[in-house]
Design a protein around this motif. Structure first.
Motif, PDB file in Angstrom:
ATOM      1  N   ALA A   1     -30.588  75.557 -31.347  1.00 31.08           N
ATOM      2  CA  ALA A   1     -30.584  74.760 -30.110  1.00 31.08           C
ATOM      3  C   ALA A   1     -32.006  74.616 -29.577  1.00 31.08           C
ATOM      4  O   ALA A   1     -32.399  73.528 -29.120  1.00 31.08           O
ATOM      5  CB  ALA A   1     -29.673  75.404 -29.067  1.00 31.08           C
ATOM      6  N   ALA A   2     -32.787  75.682 -29.637  1.00 31.89           N
ATOM      7  CA  ALA A   2     -34.180  75.618 -29.172  1.00 31.89           C
ATOM      8  C   ALA A   2     -35.002  74.664 -30.035  1.00 31.89           C
ATOM      9  O   ALA A   2     -35.785  73.854 -29.519  1.00 31.89           O
ATOM     10  CB  ALA A   2     -34.797  77.013 -29.177  1.00 31.89           C
ATOM     11  N   LEU A   3     -34.819  74.756 -31.339  1.00 31.16           N
ATOM     12  CA  LEU A   3     -35.519  73.848 -32.247  1.00 31.16           C
ATOM     13  C   LEU A   3     -35.113  72.401 -31.979  1.00 31.16           C
ATOM     14  O   LEU A   3     -35.955  71.510 -31.886  1.00 31.16           O
ATOM     15  CB  LEU A   3     -35.220  74.218 -33.697  1.00 31.16           C
ATOM     16  N   GLY A   4     -33.811  72.181 -31.832  1.00 27.85           N
ATOM     17  CA  GLY A   4     -33.324  70.835 -31.524  1.00 27.85           C
ATOM     18  C   GLY A   4     -33.858  70.324 -30.200  1.00 27.85           C
ATOM     19  O   GLY A   4     -34.230  69.157 -30.074  1.00 27.85           O
ATOM     20  N   GLY A   5     -33.916  71.212 -29.194  1.00 28.78           N
ATOM     21  CA  GLY A   5     -34.456  70.820 -27.891  1.00 28.78           C
ATOM     22  C   GLY A   5     -35.912  70.392 -27.995  1.00 28.78           C
ATOM     23  O   GLY A   5     -36.335  69.422 -27.364  1.00 28.78           O
TER      24      GLY A   5
ATOM     25  N   SER B   1     -27.500  59.164 -23.496  1.00 34.44           N
ATOM     26  CA  SER B   1     -26.121  59.250 -22.992  1.00 34.44           C
ATOM     27  C   SER B   1     -25.138  58.631 -23.973  1.00 34.44           C
ATOM     28  O   SER B   1     -24.045  59.163 -24.201  1.00 34.44           O
ATOM     29  CB  SER B   1     -26.008  58.555 -21.631  1.00 34.44           C
ATOM     30  N   LEU B   2     -25.519  57.512 -24.563  1.00 34.72           N
ATOM     31  CA  LEU B   2     -24.673  56.884 -25.574  1.00 34.72           C
ATOM     32  C   LEU B   2     -24.477  57.827 -26.768  1.00 34.72           C
ATOM     33  O   LEU B   2     -23.353  58.056 -27.220  1.00 34.72           O
ATOM     34  CB  LEU B   2     -25.287  55.566 -26.042  1.00 34.72           C
ATOM     35  N   LEU B   3     -25.567  58.397 -27.252  1.00 31.38           N
ATOM     36  CA  LEU B   3     -25.482  59.290 -28.402  1.00 31.38           C
ATOM     37  C   LEU B   3     -24.714  60.572 -28.079  1.00 31.38           C
ATOM     38  O   LEU B   3     -23.958  61.078 -28.916  1.00 31.38           O
ATOM     39  CB  LEU B   3     -26.885  59.616 -28.913  1.00 31.38           C
ATOM     40  N   LEU B   4     -24.881  61.086 -26.862  1.00 29.03           N
ATOM     41  CA  LEU B   4     -24.127  62.279 -26.475  1.00 29.03           C
ATOM     42  C   LEU B   4     -22.643  61.961 -26.350  1.00 29.03           C
ATOM     43  O   LEU B   4     -21.794  62.770 -26.730  1.00 29.03           O
ATOM     44  CB  LEU B   4     -24.663  62.856 -25.168  1.00 29.03           C
ATOM     45  N   GLY B   5     -22.320  60.771 -25.846  1.00 35.19           N
ATOM     46  CA  GLY B   5     -20.925  60.347 -25.810  1.00 35.19           C
ATOM     47  C   GLY B   5     -20.343  60.256 -27.212  1.00 35.19           C
ATOM     48  O   GLY B   5     -19.225  60.712 -27.465  1.00 35.19           O
TER      49      GLY B   5
ATOM     50  N   LEU C   1     -24.024  71.226 -31.351  1.00 34.26           N
ATOM     51  CA  LEU C   1     -25.404  71.684 -31.312  1.00 34.26           C
ATOM     52  C   LEU C   1     -26.392  70.536 -31.136  1.00 34.26           C
ATOM     53  O   LEU C   1     -27.371  70.648 -30.416  1.00 34.26           O
ATOM     54  CB  LEU C   1     -25.721  72.459 -32.583  1.00 34.26           C
ATOM     55  N   VAL C   2     -26.100  69.409 -31.765  1.00 38.97           N
ATOM     56  CA  VAL C   2     -26.979  68.248 -31.623  1.00 38.97           C
ATOM     57  C   VAL C   2     -26.993  67.789 -30.167  1.00 38.97           C
ATOM     58  O   VAL C   2     -28.034  67.461 -29.620  1.00 38.97           O
ATOM     59  CB  VAL C   2     -26.539  67.105 -32.562  1.00 38.97           C
ATOM     60  N   GLY C   3     -25.822  67.805 -29.532  1.00 36.50           N
ATOM     61  CA  GLY C   3     -25.745  67.388 -28.129  1.00 36.50           C
ATOM     62  C   GLY C   3     -26.504  68.331 -27.213  1.00 36.50           C
ATOM     63  O   GLY C   3     -27.262  67.903 -26.353  1.00 36.50           O
ATOM     64  N   THR C   4     -26.312  69.625 -27.410  1.00 37.64           N
ATOM     65  CA  THR C   4     -26.968  70.607 -26.558  1.00 37.64           C
ATOM     66  C   THR C   4     -28.459  70.667 -26.825  1.00 37.64           C
ATOM     67  O   THR C   4     -29.263  70.674 -25.893  1.00 37.64           O
ATOM     68  CB  THR C   4     -26.357  72.006 -26.793  1.00 37.64           C
TER      69      THR C   4
ATOM     70  N   GLY D   1     -30.031  67.166 -25.418  1.00 35.13           N
ATOM     71  CA  GLY D   1     -30.388  67.825 -24.164  1.00 35.13           C
ATOM     72  C   GLY D   1     -31.891  67.798 -23.922  1.00 35.13           C
ATOM     73  O   GLY D   1     -32.361  67.642 -22.800  1.00 35.13           O
ATOM     74  N   GLY D   2     -32.669  67.944 -25.009  1.00 34.75           N
ATOM     75  CA  GLY D   2     -34.121  67.851 -24.892  1.00 34.75           C
ATOM     76  C   GLY D   2     -34.607  66.420 -24.759  1.00 34.75           C
ATOM     77  O   GLY D   2     -35.645  66.155 -24.165  1.00 34.75           O
ATOM     78  N   TYR D   3     -33.859  65.504 -25.329  1.00 32.16           N
ATOM     79  CA  TYR D   3     -34.245  64.089 -25.318  1.00 32.16           C
ATOM     80  C   TYR D   3     -34.058  63.455 -23.942  1.00 32.16           C
ATOM     81  O   TYR D   3     -34.936  62.769 -23.442  1.00 32.16           O
ATOM     82  CB  TYR D   3     -33.427  63.351 -26.373  1.00 32.16           C
ATOM     83  N   THR D   4     -32.909  63.682 -23.324  1.00 33.93           N
ATOM     84  CA  THR D   4     -32.635  63.064 -22.026  1.00 33.93           C
ATOM     85  C   THR D   4     -33.284  63.872 -20.905  1.00 33.93           C
ATOM     86  O   THR D   4     -33.580  65.043 -21.061  1.00 33.93           O
ATOM     87  CB  THR D   4     -31.120  62.948 -21.771  1.00 33.93           C
ATOM     88  N   THR D   5     -33.486  63.232 -19.763  1.00 34.74           N
ATOM     89  CA  THR D   5     -34.169  63.916 -18.670  1.00 34.74           C
ATOM     90  C   THR D   5     -33.808  63.322 -17.317  1.00 34.74           C
ATOM     91  O   THR D   5     -34.289  62.262 -16.946  1.00 34.74           O
ATOM     92  CB  THR D   5     -35.692  63.893 -18.864  1.00 34.74           C
ATOM     93  N   PHE D   6     -32.959  64.033 -16.604  1.00 35.83           N
ATOM     94  CA  PHE D   6     -32.636  63.623 -15.239  1.00 35.83           C
ATOM     95  C   PHE D   6     -33.806  63.923 -14.300  1.00 35.83           C
ATOM     96  O   PHE D   6     -34.083  63.162 -13.378  1.00 35.83           O
ATOM     97  CB  PHE D   6     -31.374  64.337 -14.762  1.00 35.83           C
ATOM     98  N   SER D   7     -34.514  65.011 -14.551  1.00 34.38           N
ATOM     99  CA  SER D   7     -35.604  65.404 -13.658  1.00 34.38           C
ATOM    100  C   SER D   7     -36.731  64.376 -13.661  1.00 34.38           C
ATOM    101  O   SER D   7     -37.265  64.034 -12.604  1.00 34.38           O
ATOM    102  CB  SER D   7     -36.139  66.788 -14.038  1.00 34.38           C
ATOM    103  N   THR D   8     -37.102  63.862 -14.824  1.00 38.08           N
ATOM    104  CA  THR D   8     -38.158  62.855 -14.870  1.00 38.08           C
ATOM    105  C   THR D   8     -37.713  61.569 -14.192  1.00 38.08           C
ATOM    106  O   THR D   8     -38.499  60.925 -13.486  1.00 38.08           O
ATOM    107  CB  THR D   8     -38.592  62.583 -16.323  1.00 38.08           C
TER     108      THR D   8
END
Length: 121
Positions: free
Chosen positions: A10-14, A48-52, A66-69, A73-80
């Protein structure tokens, strides 16, 4: 698979997802010379599309999330996206900020729903 291995993956994927987000945002920003933060908007909508889609496949095939998390999870960013909206307000672009914030919410939820539908849920 052990929890330690899953955490590592998950860390590597993030990290990979964050690098992809940076690359997409930089590429779009270099070509889009307007106040609207299109790069992060596109990152969040496509993520969001890919996570869906990934979630839809998990529900119907047992495919690991795992890909989603990690990656998504690393790709999308609500904070930015939130910081971008605040920057627009501070720059006196309140209408653009509102359009960006509401548009991001509607587009990402819509993209996630589309992904879930396409993924089979």
């Amino acid at each position: 698979m052990s929890p330690a291995v899953l955490i590592g993956l998950a860390a590597l994927g993030g990290g990979l997802g964050a690098a992809a987000r940076y690359a997409v945002d930089e590429w779009v920003t270099a070509r889009w010379r307007r106040d609207f933060p299109l790069g992060i908007f596109l990152v969040n909508v496509t993520g969001s599309l890919l996570l869906g889609l990934a979630s839809g496949f998990v529900g119907s095939t047992g495919w690991p999330a795992l890909v989603g998390t990690g990656v998504l999870g690393g790709y999308t960013t609500f904070s930015t996206a939130s910081v971008d909206a605040v920057r627009l307000v501070r720059a006196g672009r309140g209408g653009t900020a509102l359009t960006y914030a509401v548009g991001t919410m509607l587009a990402t939820v819509g993209a996630a729903l589309l992904g879930l539908w396409l993924g089979g849920l």
